[in-house]
Design a protein around this motif. Structure first.
Motif, PDB file in Angstrom:
ATOM      1  N   LYS A   9       0.850  -1.193   0.000  1.00 50.69           N
ATOM      2  CA  LYS A   9       0.000   0.000   0.000  1.00 50.69           C
ATOM      3  C   LYS A   9       0.884   1.241   0.000  1.00 50.69           C
ATOM      4  O   LYS A   9       1.780   1.377   0.833  1.00 50.69           O
ATOM      5  CB  LYS A   9      -0.912  -0.004   1.227  1.00 50.69           C
ATOM      6  N   GLU A 210      -8.642   8.204   5.774  1.00 51.93           N
ATOM      7  CA  GLU A 210      -7.409   7.446   6.072  1.00 51.93           C
ATOM      8  C   GLU A 210      -7.626   5.938   5.921  1.00 51.93           C
ATOM      9  O   GLU A 210      -6.871   5.146   6.476  1.00 51.93           O
ATOM     10  CB  GLU A 210      -6.892   7.750   7.495  1.00 51.93           C
ATOM     11  N   ASP A 213      -5.238   2.125   4.476  1.00 57.88           N
ATOM     12  CA  ASP A 213      -4.537   1.063   5.227  1.00 57.88           C
ATOM     13  C   ASP A 213      -5.492  -0.104   5.442  1.00 57.88           C
ATOM     14  O   ASP A 213      -5.104  -1.272   5.351  1.00 57.88           O
ATOM     15  CB  ASP A 213      -4.114   1.552   6.621  1.00 57.88           C
ATOM     16  N   LYS A 268      -0.898   8.175  14.039  1.00 58.01           N
ATOM     17  CA  LYS A 268      -1.511   8.323  12.715  1.00 58.01           C
ATOM     18  C   LYS A 268      -0.909   7.384  11.666  1.00 58.01           C
ATOM     19  O   LYS A 268      -1.415   7.298  10.560  1.00 58.01           O
ATOM     20  CB  LYS A 268      -1.351   9.768  12.221  1.00 58.01           C
TER      21      LYS A 268
END
Ligand code: ASP
Ligand code: MG
Length: 477
Positions: A9, A210, A213, A268
């Protein structure tokens, strides 16, 4: 090609820089040489998801041409730097984007479905350029639409259904996704998008900001990959955000639960939802840096090599604190329910020994709850209304470590000697291996430095950690 999948990723800061594409291409070639089959999950170019979020609102008033042009510019620029025909490759997506914006304008409001369609464009655009670049570099690549691969579960309400979806990955749901991930007749490197999926009706959904992931973790689990690699701006998981604290140390190896706890309390580097699918399928996750590809990174897996007292620190800022002198827990519970119904994301509830004080923190994803609004909400609960005290711009720093260790007592003791900083409240949870401190937003970094010194830098076990961010920066320059 091999059927030993490896999921890679690349985040927004990786895909936005033309020179990083050399690293991406050479990593793919390297993985193939090692006998793996690469499966790439790409984020939107850095900042593009934010621009798209702004664009949805601009679409309501009809002024969407200029912001779309700005997004076009960013992509055409990258394409030109990679020797690609950006305009030709991306017209299809840009015409779709304009069409959804037109629809929103005509309607005069935004439907959650349209929100998802607009935000999805960031990843569709970046991955289209990515696949074209890799083919141009002689890597046989197939671009796949993640919406045809990942199926989302039904959300709790329409808004969350479309913008904060979770996908099926468990073995028992295989009939839903098994046929979608059959690449037996396809011998290419696969490039797809992070952050997006489709629901059972085939509509576009997002996995929450976000969320790329999490996509990588889903794909890792579904493909039973050998490994998931998360390529980001820093080489691994650190004892605190290295962009804020140069003394933060790299953590060479963590267990899934340790990583999940750091992510949950504000680290984060990895989305907290990305842990469960990887852990479920027992797939190791390696966090690495595209900027510093030679550095090893942090490995997250089921074996816990290091049993350190303290693993690291994380913080959440821009929090709102609610204090409530309630007479009973039921009122406290009702208050939490009311806020949750309003979409506020509560990250911590603590009730003191007498059950008198109840505190919760709403995180910055939701707009700050205004006092008048809360009072209106509480009109049928005069007892709660009376005792409610709200403080804005708070920060919560959490130190994560072993359960039942003596470290929490030692840390509390050292804090009582600390006189220059003020904390609003401290919460020790020895059974959970967690110590949190609440302070104002302005004092967050000072406190984090202090807590980091006490629990990591001055700790005799500190040798178990990797280098500090400061040392890493010096060694690569
Ligand atoms: N592009 C999405 C975001 O910025 C997802 C991601 O990059 O993880 O939220
Ligand atoms: Mg991220």
């Amino acid at each position: 090609m091999s059927d030993k999948w490896i999921v890679l990723k690349f985040g927004g800061s990786s895909v936005v820089e033309p020179r990083h594409w050399l690293t991406i291409a050479s990593q793919i070639k390297h993985k193939i040489e090692l006998g793996y089959r690469p499966f790439l999950v790409l984020s939107a170019l850095k900042n593009v998801s934010n621009l798209l979020e702004g664009l949805i609102h601009q679409a309501v008033s009809g002024v969407y041409q200029a912001p779309i042009s700005r997004i076009k510019e960013l992509h055409y620029q990258l394409a030109a730097n990679l020797n690609l025909e950006g305009e030709q490759l991306l017209t299809f997506w840009f015409s779709k984007l304009s069409a959804v914006c037109g629809e929103i304008h005509r309607q005069g409001y935004i439907e959650p479905k349209q929100h998802a369609k607009v935000l999805a464009m960031g990843e569709l655009l970046s991955s289209t350029l990515g696949a074209a670049y890799l083919n141009q570099q002689g890597i046989d690549t197939h671009w796949k639409d993640a919406r045809q691969l990942l199926v989302s579960k039904n959300g709790s309400d329409t808004y969350h259904h479309f913008t904060d979806a979770q996908c099926y990955y468990e073995a028992e749901s295989e009939p839903l996704w098994g046929h979608r991930l059959n690449f037996a007749d396809d011998q290419h490197v696969i490039v797809t998008q992070g952050f997006i999926a489709s629901d059972e009706q085939g509509e576009t959904v997002l996995l929450g900001r976000e969320g790329s992931d999490t996509s990588a973790a889903y794909f890792g689990a579904l493909l039973a990959a050998s490994r998931i690699e998360i390529w980001t701006d820093v080489p691994g998981v650190f004892t605190y955000n290295p962009n804020l604290l140069a003394e933060a140390r790299q953590i060479p190896h963590l267990g899934y639960q340790q990583a999940r706890r750091l992510a949950k309390f504000g680290a984060k580097v990895l989305h907290p939802r990305a842990i469960a699918p990887a852990e479920y399928a027992a797939i190791p996750v390696l966090v690495r840096s595209t900027r510093h590809p030679k550095l090893k990174g942090s490995l997250i897996s089921s074996s816990q090599l290091f049993k350190r007292d303290v693993i690291g620190l994380a913080s959440e800022t821009e929090l709102t604190r609610f204090q409530l002198q309630t007479l009973n827990e039921a009122e406290g519970a009702r208050f939490i329910e009311l806020l949750t119904e309003q979409g506020y994301n509560l990250i911590l509830d603590a009730i003191n020994a007498q059950g008198e004080l109840l505190m919760s923190y709403a995180n910055s994803d939701s707009p700050e709850p205004q006092k008048a609004q809360l009072m209106a909400l509480l009109k049928y609960h005069p007892e709660i209304q009376k005792s409610l005290n709200i403080s804005y711009k708070q920060a919560l720093i959490t130190v994560i470590g072993q359960q039942e260790g003596a470290w929490i007592d030692n840390l509390s003791r050292s804090l009582s000697k600390q006189t220059t900083l003020n904390s609003q409240a401290q919460f020790a949870y020895p059974q959970l291996g967690r110590f949190s401190l609440l302070c104002t937003h302005q004092q967050c970094l000072l406190w984090a430095k202090y807590l980091h010194q006490q629990s990591i830098e001055n700790n005799p076990e500190a040798d178990d950690f990797g280098p500090s961010w400061k040392e890493i920066v010096q060694s690569v320059e």
